[in-house]
Design a protein around this motif. Sequence first.
Motif, PDB file in Angstrom:
ATOM      1  N   LEU A   1      16.708 -50.857 -54.770  1.00  0.00           N
ATOM      2  CA  LEU A   1      16.304 -50.952 -56.167  1.00  0.00           C
ATOM      3  C   LEU A   1      15.160 -51.938 -56.370  1.00  0.00           C
ATOM      4  O   LEU A   1      14.796 -52.236 -57.509  1.00  0.00           O
ATOM      5  N   GLU A   2      14.591 -52.433 -55.288  1.00  0.00           N
ATOM      6  CA  GLU A   2      13.495 -53.394 -55.410  1.00  0.00           C
ATOM      7  C   GLU A   2      12.151 -52.679 -55.593  1.00  0.00           C
ATOM      8  O   GLU A   2      12.027 -51.466 -55.385  1.00  0.00           O
TER       9      GLU A   2
ATOM     10  N   ALA B   1      10.725 -60.100 -60.098  1.00  0.00           N
ATOM     11  CA  ALA B   1      12.018 -59.491 -59.797  1.00  0.00           C
ATOM     12  C   ALA B   1      13.024 -59.680 -60.928  1.00  0.00           C
ATOM     13  O   ALA B   1      13.814 -58.782 -61.227  1.00  0.00           O
ATOM     14  N   ARG B   2      12.998 -60.837 -61.565  1.00  0.00           N
ATOM     15  CA  ARG B   2      13.978 -61.084 -62.630  1.00  0.00           C
ATOM     16  C   ARG B   2      13.770 -60.112 -63.791  1.00  0.00           C
ATOM     17  O   ARG B   2      14.743 -59.656 -64.399  1.00  0.00           O
TER      18      ARG B   2
ATOM     19  N   GLY C   1      16.984 -66.219 -44.576  1.00  0.00           N
ATOM     20  CA  GLY C   1      16.352 -66.587 -45.835  1.00  0.00           C
ATOM     21  C   GLY C   1      16.245 -65.403 -46.761  1.00  0.00           C
ATOM     22  O   GLY C   1      16.219 -64.246 -46.321  1.00  0.00           O
ATOM     23  N   HIS C   2      16.177 -65.716 -48.047  1.00  0.00           N
ATOM     24  CA  HIS C   2      16.066 -64.692 -49.082  1.00  0.00           C
ATOM     25  C   HIS C   2      14.812 -64.940 -49.907  1.00  0.00           C
ATOM     26  O   HIS C   2      14.550 -66.059 -50.337  1.00  0.00           O
ATOM     27  N   SER C   3      13.995 -63.895 -50.109  1.00  0.00           N
ATOM     28  CA  SER C   3      12.818 -63.954 -50.957  1.00  0.00           C
ATOM     29  C   SER C   3      11.831 -65.005 -50.417  1.00  0.00           C
ATOM     30  O   SER C   3      11.404 -64.911 -49.273  1.00  0.00           O
ATOM     31  N   ALA C   4      11.481 -66.019 -51.205  1.00  0.00           N
ATOM     32  CA  ALA C   4      10.617 -67.079 -50.674  1.00  0.00           C
ATOM     33  C   ALA C   4      11.270 -67.760 -49.479  1.00  0.00           C
ATOM     34  O   ALA C   4      10.590 -68.235 -48.567  1.00  0.00           O
ATOM     35  N   GLY C   5      12.592 -67.804 -49.462  1.00  0.00           N
ATOM     36  CA  GLY C   5      13.298 -68.365 -48.316  1.00  0.00           C
ATOM     37  C   GLY C   5      13.144 -67.527 -47.063  1.00  0.00           C
ATOM     38  O   GLY C   5      13.147 -68.059 -45.947  1.00  0.00           O
ATOM     39  N   ALA C   6      12.985 -66.200 -47.230  1.00  0.00           N
ATOM     40  CA  ALA C   6      12.725 -65.351 -46.069  1.00  0.00           C
ATOM     41  C   ALA C   6      11.338 -65.634 -45.506  1.00  0.00           C
ATOM     42  O   ALA C   6      11.132 -65.600 -44.286  1.00  0.00           O
ATOM     43  N   HIS C   7      10.372 -65.907 -46.397  1.00  0.00           N
ATOM     44  CA  HIS C   7       9.053 -66.336 -45.923  1.00  0.00           C
ATOM     45  C   HIS C   7       9.175 -67.598 -45.097  1.00  0.00           C
ATOM     46  O   HIS C   7       8.606 -67.709 -43.997  1.00  0.00           O
ATOM     47  N   LEU C   8       9.929 -68.583 -45.600  1.00  0.00           N
ATOM     48  CA  LEU C   8      10.083 -69.840 -44.878  1.00  0.00           C
ATOM     49  C   LEU C   8      10.827 -69.643 -43.562  1.00  0.00           C
ATOM     50  O   LEU C   8      10.479 -70.255 -42.544  1.00  0.00           O
TER      51      LEU C   8
ATOM     52  N   ASP D   1      21.735 -49.446 -52.941  1.00  0.00           N
ATOM     53  CA  ASP D   1      22.219 -49.813 -54.276  1.00  0.00           C
ATOM     54  C   ASP D   1      21.979 -51.277 -54.622  1.00  0.00           C
ATOM     55  O   ASP D   1      22.447 -51.745 -55.666  1.00  0.00           O
ATOM     56  N   ALA D   2      21.267 -52.018 -53.777  1.00  0.00           N
ATOM     57  CA  ALA D   2      21.065 -53.453 -54.000  1.00  0.00           C
ATOM     58  C   ALA D   2      19.731 -53.704 -54.680  1.00  0.00           C
ATOM     59  O   ALA D   2      18.741 -53.004 -54.438  1.00  0.00           O
ATOM     60  N   ASN D   3      19.704 -54.742 -55.516  1.00  0.00           N
ATOM     61  CA  ASN D   3      18.439 -55.201 -56.087  1.00  0.00           C
ATOM     62  C   ASN D   3      18.048 -56.525 -55.438  1.00  0.00           C
ATOM     63  O   ASN D   3      18.673 -56.968 -54.458  1.00  0.00           O
ATOM     64  N   HIS D   4      17.041 -57.173 -55.986  1.00  0.00           N
ATOM     65  CA  HIS D   4      16.493 -58.373 -55.359  1.00  0.00           C
ATOM     66  C   HIS D   4      17.496 -59.534 -55.338  1.00  0.00           C
ATOM     67  O   HIS D   4      17.362 -60.441 -54.504  1.00  0.00           O
ATOM     68  N   LEU D   5      18.479 -59.503 -56.202  1.00  0.00           N
ATOM     69  CA  LEU D   5      19.485 -60.561 -56.223  1.00  0.00           C
ATOM     70  C   LEU D   5      20.776 -60.152 -55.522  1.00  0.00           C
ATOM     71  O   LEU D   5      21.341 -60.935 -54.753  1.00  0.00           O
ATOM     72  N   THR D   6      21.249 -58.951 -55.783  1.00  0.00           N
ATOM     73  CA  THR D   6      22.542 -58.551 -55.215  1.00  0.00           C
ATOM     74  C   THR D   6      22.486 -58.377 -53.701  1.00  0.00           C
ATOM     75  O   THR D   6      23.530 -58.273 -53.065  1.00  0.00           O
ATOM     76  N   ILE D   7      21.300 -58.397 -53.122  1.00  0.00           N
ATOM     77  CA  ILE D   7      21.199 -58.412 -51.668  1.00  0.00           C
ATOM     78  C   ILE D   7      21.888 -59.649 -51.095  1.00  0.00           C
ATOM     79  O   ILE D   7      22.486 -59.609 -50.016  1.00  0.00           O
TER      80      ILE D   7
END
Length: 283
Positions: free
Chosen positions: A226-227, A14-15, A143-150, A254-260
């Motif tokens: 945007l992901e 994502a980065r 949670g977000h990203s890996a945090g959403a998995h958790l 309009d959001a990407n993996h971070l701006t979410i």
Amino acid sequence: MKNQAEYYSQQYNARAMIPDHPYVFTRWLKDSAHARRTHAALLDLTYGDDSGERLDFFPAPRSDAPLLVFIHGGWWRSLDKSDFSFIAPAYTRAGFNVALTNYTLAPQASISDIVRQQLRALAWLYRNAEKYDFDPRRIVVAGHSAGAHLAAMMMAAIWPAFGEDLPRDLVKGGILMSGVFDLDPILHTDFVNVDLKLAEDDVDVLSPARMPQAHDAPFVTACGGLESEEFKRQTALLETAWEAAHRTQVALPDANHLTICDAFATPGHALHAASIELLNATA
């Protein structure tokens, strides 16, 4: 297969897809430091014996309010709860308590270890609800990203198996943002799995999309427009697997993996509004 590994490494990096990601992380650090300076907070509360088993607690301005537990991402191997303090004010001002949990990062800990740490964190919070003056019957996990998995793993947990005093419905709702819910592709994502060291035997027991919810706690999902296609597919997988309890996917074109995460922390944004609605609906 080489082509498969290349595809997944591109899809999940994502980065690399966000050229200004250093700016985003710097802004989060500044906003989070400001939040800790200007809002009441209890920092680095110990929920377990490991040095990574710490959480921050931002109290609500009212007694016996619900609790929002936020679990950060970073591919289970980077970032820190303190990077996300900026999220708390949008929820404490709305009348909710906020806890942000840490965990030991990979490769020092496996994903299995990290899941167990989050189980300890939520059990500790439930057992200490009276001390910190929140309603233990109204805990929502985000949670977000890996945090959403958790966070999803917390929704799949059979809580009485981890303590006779823990109710089956300990988690009353979920907010899952840009998560990874089937870990099979991560086996082939070399830049990540070099630290995670996932094996095929880990996939079924660590993929929430391959297991049922422990109970029908309602949840909302979000994935930036945007992901990558893989992040969008992962979100759709869980929505289908847990269809009965899925309330809505918040559109974020309009959001990407971070701006979410910015959307989640911005009053008036559709994602923040959906999160507040879910918190208010807990009972």
